[in-house]
Scaffold this motif. Sequence first.
Motif, PDB file in Angstrom:
ATOM      1  N   SER A 136      -7.646  -7.431  -3.129  1.00 57.87           N
ATOM      2  CA  SER A 136      -6.858  -6.984  -4.482  1.00 57.87           C
ATOM      3  C   SER A 136      -5.934  -6.032  -3.865  1.00 57.87           C
ATOM      4  N   ASN A 137      -4.880  -5.833  -4.784  1.00 55.33           N
ATOM      5  CA  ASN A 137      -3.730  -4.651  -4.681  1.00 55.33           C
ATOM      6  C   ASN A 137      -3.135  -5.066  -3.240  1.00 55.33           C
ATOM      7  N   GLY A 173      -1.686  -8.139  -9.129  1.00 57.63           N
ATOM      8  CA  GLY A 173      -2.357  -7.407  -8.059  1.00 57.63           C
ATOM      9  C   GLY A 173      -1.658  -7.416  -6.638  1.00 57.63           C
ATOM     10  N   VAL A 174      -0.305  -8.104  -6.803  1.00 59.47           N
ATOM     11  CA  VAL A 174       0.551  -7.994  -5.648  1.00 59.47           C
ATOM     12  C   VAL A 174       1.693  -7.273  -6.059  1.00 59.47           C
ATOM     13  N   THR A 175       2.124  -6.436  -5.310  1.00 57.37           N
ATOM     14  CA  THR A 175       3.184  -5.436  -5.548  1.00 57.37           C
ATOM     15  C   THR A 175       4.041  -5.755  -4.455  1.00 57.37           C
ATOM     16  N   ASP A 183       0.518  -4.549   3.512  1.00 58.39           N
ATOM     17  CA  ASP A 183      -0.260  -5.821   3.981  1.00 58.39           C
ATOM     18  C   ASP A 183       0.719  -6.675   4.570  1.00 58.39           C
ATOM     19  N   ASN A 215       0.040  -4.950  -1.039  1.00 67.68           N
ATOM     20  CA  ASN A 215       1.248  -4.444  -1.002  1.00 67.68           C
ATOM     21  C   ASN A 215       2.262  -5.062  -0.033  1.00 67.68           C
TER      22      ASN A 215
END
Length: 178
Positions: A2-3, A33-35, A72, A5
């Motif tokens: 999750s989350n 959840g993807v920035t 990520d 980046n």
Amino acid sequence: MSNINILAISGSLRPNSSNAAIIRQVTAFAPPGVTINQYNGLATLPHFNPDLDNDTPPAPVFELRTLLKAADAVLICTPEYAFGVPGSLKNALDWTVSSGEFVDKPVALITASSVGQNAHAALLLTLGAISAKVADDAKLLIPFIRTKVNSDGEVIDEEVLQALKMVLKALIGAINDQ
Ligand SMILES: Cc1cc2nc3c(=O)[nH]c(=O)nc-3n(C[C@H](O)[C@H](O)[C@H](O)COP(=O)(O)O)c2cc1C
């Protein structure tokens, strides 16, 4: 995971860049959840100098390395200049050769240009040299880019829109496979 980046890097410094338009479009496709944040320091990076390439590099280099470490994955979106990689983008990658931020990092490469195949191939070689992980589905060459983005900076080509969705999916898949 999750989350997620993702750090996006545009190889074009133009305010009305079509590559920046592509990054905006991919960002709009990002699921919850993807920035995706765009790196804005390319123009202020000093020229690569091996004598300054140490643990206390110039501040803009430290910032780039910190952002890359925290990401990520990386989305690179670039034009081709004079049959090659834009110098500012190559310069940024050169600052990571010995510090290793790209090692095993999932990377998507989109080359959006008039033709672009030379820069695309050269960048894949460089990304290989710095041990980035570029999945086959995360490589996209978009020729005739100026006909595929309108004057409002919107991607208007349906095939390109679908391809961008696939690249993002492949990049997120590569992160989740880590
Ligand atoms: C100095 C210069 C050299 C260029 N050389 C090439 C080239 O070799 N191959 C190519 O496909 N496009 C080339 N182009 C065209 C760019 O791909 C096109 O302008 C592209 O839209 C730039 O990306 P941007 O809109 O994100 O800034 C060149 C453009 C400039 C300004």
